[in-house]
Design an enzyme around this catalytic site. Structure first.
Site, PDB file in Angstrom:
ATOM      1  N   ASP A 162       0.842  -1.198   0.000  1.00 42.48           N
ATOM      2  CA  ASP A 162       0.000   0.000   0.000  1.00 42.48           C
ATOM      3  C   ASP A 162       0.873   1.243   0.000  1.00 42.48           C
ATOM      4  O   ASP A 162       1.995   1.217  -0.522  1.00 42.48           O
ATOM      5  CB  ASP A 162      -0.932  -0.031   1.232  1.00 42.48           C
ATOM      6  N   HIS A 203      -3.672   5.987   3.364  1.00 38.41           N
ATOM      7  CA  HIS A 203      -4.452   4.824   2.938  1.00 38.41           C
ATOM      8  C   HIS A 203      -3.900   3.537   3.571  1.00 38.41           C
ATOM      9  O   HIS A 203      -4.647   2.734   4.146  1.00 38.41           O
ATOM     10  CB  HIS A 203      -4.409   4.748   1.416  1.00 38.41           C
ATOM     11  N   SER A 399     -11.350  -0.983  -0.710  1.00 35.20           N
ATOM     12  CA  SER A 399     -10.036  -0.912  -0.050  1.00 35.20           C
ATOM     13  C   SER A 399     -10.148  -1.190   1.433  1.00 35.20           C
ATOM     14  O   SER A 399      -9.205  -1.678   2.053  1.00 35.20           O
ATOM     15  CB  SER A 399      -9.422   0.487  -0.235  1.00 35.20           C
TER      16      SER A 399
END
Length: 466
Positions: A162, A203, A399
């Protein structure tokens, strides 16, 4: 597409009314390589096992330099300033996502991880009080009950491919394993802490908290707080995940023995890569080899289904590129065999409006702005760890669904050490709670135990540890 070069015709001279062939010219000196233009990074495919010296020789002869070479799978990462480098190597053997983005111009550069893949709720929450009351997503998969029985093993590391993990976050500092973390942006692993730390996106930190976060002071707990996390950074500062970064990440996971990886992204710049198209073929093959290599080495790769709200098995066009889509095309990495594909549900337990569907393995909470929890039970998007603007915040997206499945898989991997990824996936899907298609869900097809919206069902952490 490559351009065809014309073959030079032999020079013929007219002398005194007759025709005479000229003497053969001396071999022309090799054209100098471009040393001033912008360099781009490429994946280049070879026969697995090709010697590194042969790779170096070819790349140098064709105006490229080696960044990394993964001989086990025959994939090199190369850099070149030459505009014709792909043509020199072969359009079915070389591909550059960065060059493709540059050729697309402003339309491509406007996209980012946050804007395209994750639907972010901008609210953040101070790390005070008991946040467990707001974790409806954990209750939905019975994670609190599972945590009381088993929290996972420290000998299990989940690779989070990520945008990096904040290793100083109070809920993550005990979980992150610096020695197993790496930056893969260039396509070659970089072990320096700065290379795998978040810079422009939280994220990865949000994903990591869902899998293994634990902050008793705030009352926040992830699914498997007893396992370790490796930050494998594959997202660059512009929000792109290019094939070379993904190849590096999957090979790193294989060589470090991660039983599980989470992949909440699709590889850029095309949403679909087609295995029979020039350029695309090299990217597809490089990523396929890396994923299959990781699977052979005991890694179960879990991936988000995507946030475009369509049936991925029925698409005929790529939303990101003017490029037809057929059965030879797929969204990477989830299109590769063996990757667990995860759709998203909201608070009400039905498919999130944005979630892709078709060929789904399991579903998990990813939130939905239209499925509002009652007051006091948290925001509509799952709450987890963040970096910018507060310690905790909420995000919606597949996600967010994918790490719920990866966290449950980590619990299973902890309980059954050494379980091959195929069997780990079978337990994960077999212990999921079936979710049948509702009468209003006309695009949902299949039985409760395996349908196009929810796959084998909603992941269940409690059943995974019982």
């Amino acid at each position: 597409m490559s351009r065809l070069r014309r073959m030079a015709a032999p020079l013929v001279l007219a002398v005194g009314g007759g025709l005479f062939a000229a003497a053969p010219a001396a071999e022309a000196a090799p054209v100098a390589c471009d040393t001033t233009s912008t360099p781009y990074t490429y994946v280049v495919t070879y026969q697995p096992g090709t010697r590194a010296s042969a790779v170096d020789k070819e790349l140098a002869a064709k105006c490229g330099t080696k960044v990394a070479y993964y001989g086990e799978i025959g994939v090199a990462i190369a850099s070149s300033r030459n505009a014709d480098f792909q043509q020199k190597i072969g359009v079915y053997r070389a591909y550059s996502g960065g060059k493709d983005v540059a050729s697309q111009g402003a339309a491509a550069s406007a996209r980012s991880l946050g804007a395209v893949r994750t639907l972010e709720d901008t609210r953040t929450t101070a790390a005070a009080g008991d946040l467990s009351a707001q974790q409806w997503d954990m209750k939905a998969i019975h994670a609190p009950e599972a945590n009381k029985k088993y929290q996972g093993s420290r000998s299990v590391t989940v690779g989070v491919l990520d945008s990096g993990i904040d290793a100083t976050h109070p809920a993550l500092k005990a979980a992150v394993s610096p020695s197993e973390s790496a930056g893969c942006i260039t396509g070659a692993p970089d072990l320096t802490p700065a290379s795998w730390a978040p810079t422009t996106s939280d994220h990865g930190t949000h994903v990591a908290g869902t899998i293994a976060g634990k902050d008793p002071a705030a009352g926040f707990t992830g699914i498997a707080p007893g396992v370790r996390l490796a930050s494998v950074k594959v997202v660059n500062d512009d929000g792109y995940i290019f094939p070379e970064s993904a190849v590096c990440g999957f090979v790193w996971a294989a060589k470090h023995g991660f039983p599980v990886t989470n992949n909440s992204y699709y590889i850029d710049p095309g949403m679909f890569f087609c295995s029979k198209e020039p350029g695309d073929a090299a990217a597809y093959e490089a990523v396929r080899r890396a994923i299959e290599f990781s699977t052979r080495h005991g890694v179960l790769n879990v991936s988000a289904a995507g946030n475009s709200g369509f049936d991925t098995t029925a698409q005929t066009t790529d939303p990101n590129r003017p490029h037809p889509v057929d059965s030879s095309c797929g969204i990477l990495p989830k299109a590769i065999d063996g990757v667990v594909k995860v759709s998203s549900v909201g608070y009400a337990g039905t498919k999130s409006s944005f979630s892709n569907y078709g060929a789904i393995d399991v579903t998990a909470p990813g939130g939905d702005f239209s499925q509002l929890p009652p007051a006091g039970e948290g925001p509509s998007c799952p709450l987890s760890t963040t970096v910018f603007g507060g310690l905790y915040g909420s995000k919606c997206g597949t996600s967010m669904a994918s790490p719920h499945a990866a966290g449950v898989a980590a619990l299973i991997a902890s309980r059954f050490r050494g379980l091959p990824p195929q069997l780990l996936a079978r337990v994960l899907t077999g212990e999921a709670d079936p979710v049948k298609c509702a009468s209003a869900e006309t695009e949902c097809t299949g039985p409760a135990k395996n349908n196009s919206y929810y796959g084998h069902g909603l992941v269940n952490a409690l059943d995974a540890v019982r």
